[in-house]
Structure formats: C-alpha cells, structure tokens
Design an enzyme around this catalytic site. Structure first.
Site, mmCIF file in Angstrom:
data_model
loop_
_atom_site.group_PDB
_atom_site.id
_atom_site.type_symbol
_atom_site.label_atom_id
_atom_site.label_comp_id
_atom_site.label_asym_id
_atom_site.label_seq_id
_atom_site.Cartn_x
_atom_site.Cartn_y
_atom_site.Cartn_z
ATOM 1 N N TYR A 136 -52.587 -77.002 67.244
ATOM 2 C CA TYR A 136 -53.428 -75.820 67.304
ATOM 3 C C TYR A 136 -52.535 -74.496 66.854
ATOM 4 O O TYR A 136 -51.553 -74.213 67.757
ATOM 5 C CB TYR A 136 -54.092 -75.543 68.484
ATOM 6 C CG TYR A 136 -55.156 -74.667 68.584
ATOM 7 C CD1 TYR A 136 -55.476 -73.830 67.471
ATOM 8 C CD2 TYR A 136 -55.798 -74.370 69.973
ATOM 9 C CE1 TYR A 136 -56.357 -72.814 67.438
ATOM 10 C CE2 TYR A 136 -56.970 -73.273 69.661
ATOM 11 C CZ TYR A 136 -57.116 -72.635 68.553
ATOM 12 O OH TYR A 136 -58.364 -71.851 68.808
ATOM 13 N N LYS A 164 -54.754 -77.554 63.491
ATOM 14 C CA LYS A 164 -56.095 -76.734 63.533
ATOM 15 C C LYS A 164 -55.612 -75.452 63.050
ATOM 16 O O LYS A 164 -54.985 -74.600 63.749
ATOM 17 C CB LYS A 164 -56.530 -76.708 65.028
ATOM 18 C CG LYS A 164 -57.821 -75.784 65.164
ATOM 19 C CD LYS A 164 -58.159 -75.575 66.605
ATOM 20 C CE LYS A 164 -59.469 -74.984 66.550
ATOM 21 N NZ LYS A 164 -59.907 -74.616 68.267
ATOM 22 N N VAL A 206 -62.923 -77.711 62.950
ATOM 23 C CA VAL A 206 -63.240 -77.708 64.658
ATOM 24 C C VAL A 206 -64.075 -76.437 65.040
ATOM 25 O O VAL A 206 -63.482 -75.272 64.642
ATOM 26 C CB VAL A 206 -61.644 -77.544 65.300
ATOM 27 C CG1 VAL A 206 -61.916 -77.457 66.804
ATOM 28 C CG2 VAL A 206 -60.956 -78.722 65.079
#
Length: 304
Positions: A136, A164, A206
């Site tokens: 992330y 992400k 996401v």
C-alpha cells in the site's frame, strides 16, 4: 501463489453493534451484497475497516466470517498495519493460518521509516509468508513513499506482486508500467481518480464507496474494461460527489452513513470515532440523498 490482481476489491467496513461488539450478521449482509454485485476480492482490516481499533481475535473472526460467505469464489485479503516488523510477520502468518488468500501491507505505522528501513520491513514480511502481497503506497496519508527504486529492490521477493497506488498522481501508473511491465500489478486506491487510473492501465480498484454502492462500482470497472468508456464515464460522473466522501478524515463515518441508506450497514463506529453530527452530518446526508434521487439504471454489466 497465482493471484489475479484485477477487478474491484472493496476495502470493507467493520460492522459493530451498539454495545461495541462485532456485528457479524450485518457484516455478512454487506459481504454478500459485494459478492452478488460481482466484486473480484475482499480487503479486510484497512483504514475503512477501523483496523487500528480491532483486537487480534476480532480480525481473525472477520476473516473466518468472510470466508463463510465467499465460499472460495473470490480472494480474501487481510491488511497488515503494525508498528514493528515482528508484529507484521506475526499478523501475516496469522492471516495465512486463518485462510486469507493474500495480504495488503502498509509501511511501519507511527515510526516514519527511511527508504532502507521500509524496504527491509516489506522484504522481511514477504520472506516469512507464502501469501501474495500488495504494497500500500499512500504517502499522502502515511508520509512514507515507496519509490520505483524501492520497488526494484523488493521485487526480488516473488510474492510481492502488486501495489495499491494511492499517491494521487495518475502519471505514476505509466511510470510503473514503463519500468516493471506486468511484473508489478497496479490497483488504484483513490476513489476520485479511479476511472482515470483504470484507463491509464491500472489492473483494478481497491474501492471505498463500493461498500455502499457495490453494483455501480463494479459496473464502472466492467464497462471500461469492455471499451464502453462513455457509459462508464456517465456513471462515474454521477458517482463523483459520493466518491469524494472517501477522501476525507471522516471517511469511515461518511461511508457507514451511506451504507445505512443502501440498507447494507449501520452507523456504529468504534471510539474514539463518533457518528457524524450537526452540519457535517447534514452535508453528507444531502450528498447521499441527492445521489439516490438520480441513481442510474445500470446496464447488464456482468455479461459484457
């Protein structure tokens, strides 16, 4: 270790009862709505999932509860957001033991690690689990950027497979593709630039507002994938005022209130968070109610 990093993966909210216990019944109602809408994976225990407030036992309950609903149809990822490398390794191993299909991992929390420390942290976790990993990268909120050079070092770990991408710089998608090709899959993580990111080559999304509006979110993804860009843009333009509720310090409260209006959630949050109040609440309700009045009729997006 084969994992399809593509499609819409909701970062789901955690449901609580009024007396601050897990509301697994409503949680499963929401997960079922996500699956029925055609999402491609579920991400547990992220910021929207109020991860920092959850006990270890509660995270394990959420994993098992989700697996009951999805029945192996789509992958279930657990978010790892720990203060230490040791804690992150332990959490990753627990998630694997509980049946998670993959991991989303944040940089170390609280301590602002340097580049070498951050790379070492991610690599040590990767070496201690077989699960595929999505890093992330959100320097806006977490103040640590994972650069392309850092990814270059980390990709020697075969299970570090995706990012992400939440830098909010859509040009970074092209940079990643130019440097790594398909070796590093890209999941856009910012609702308000999601369609733009998909059109620039991101593999998936996401998502946040998907928690309340799963069908609309999946429809945008499937339409753009099928080349029906104009239809995707029309839904996306309708969706934008709602999507902007995700880039806000009160995103958890905002999205949980939206879930109430679509009958797949409650407003209950865990302290120190409190439900929205006063003008702030009125403003969010106005956005939700206005959007519901003009909610689009969706095409048969599952059959594209």
């Amino acid at each position: 270790m084969k994992f399809n990093w593509e499609g819409v993966m909701p970062a789901v909210t955690t449901k609580f009862t009024k007396d601050d216990k897990l509301d697994l019944k409503m949680f499963q109602t929401n997960i079922k709505a996500q699956v029925d809408a055609g999402v491609h994976g579920i991400v547990l225990g992220g910021t929207l999932g109020e991860a920092s407030t959850l006990l270890e036992s509660e995270k394990r309950q959420l994993t098992k509860s989700t697996l009951e609903v999805v029945e192996g149809k789509i992958p279930v990822l657990m978010n790892i957001a720990e203060q230490s490398t040791k804690g992150a390794i332990y959490a990753a191993q627990q998630a694997q033991q509980d049946g998670a299909s993959g991991l989303m991992i944040l940089p170390p929390m609280r301590y602002k690690s340097g580049d070498r420390e951050t790379v070492t942290y991610f690599k040590e976790v990767a070496k201690n689990t077989d699960l595929p990993i999505m890093i992330y990268n959100n320097p806006v909120d977490y103040k640590i950027e994972v650069t392309l050079d850092m990814f270059d070092e980390m990709l020697e770990c075969k299970n570090i497979q995706a990012v992400k991408e939440s830098t909010r710089d859509t040009t970074n998608i092209t940079r990643i593709i130019n440097k790594f090709g398909t070796r590093l899959k890209i999941m856009t993580g910012v609702d308000t630039i999601a369609l733009e990111s998909l059109l620039m080559g991101a593999d998936g999304w996401v998502a946040g507002l998907v928690c309340a509006f799963p069908a609309e979110t999946v429809a945008i993804y499937e339409l753009q994938k099928a080349g029906r860009i104009k239809e995707a843009i029309e839904i996306y333009r309708w969706f934008l005022p709602l999507l902007e509720l995700d880039i806000n310090p009160k995103l958890v409260q905002n999205i949980k209130l939206a879930e109430v209006y679509t009958n797949i959630g409650t407003e209950n949050v865990r302290a120190p968070r409190l439900p929205l109040f006063g003008d702030e609440r009125k403003n969010v309700i106005q956005i939700i109610e206005s959007s519901l009045k003009t909610r689009p009729t969706l095409p048969a997006y599952k059959n594209l």
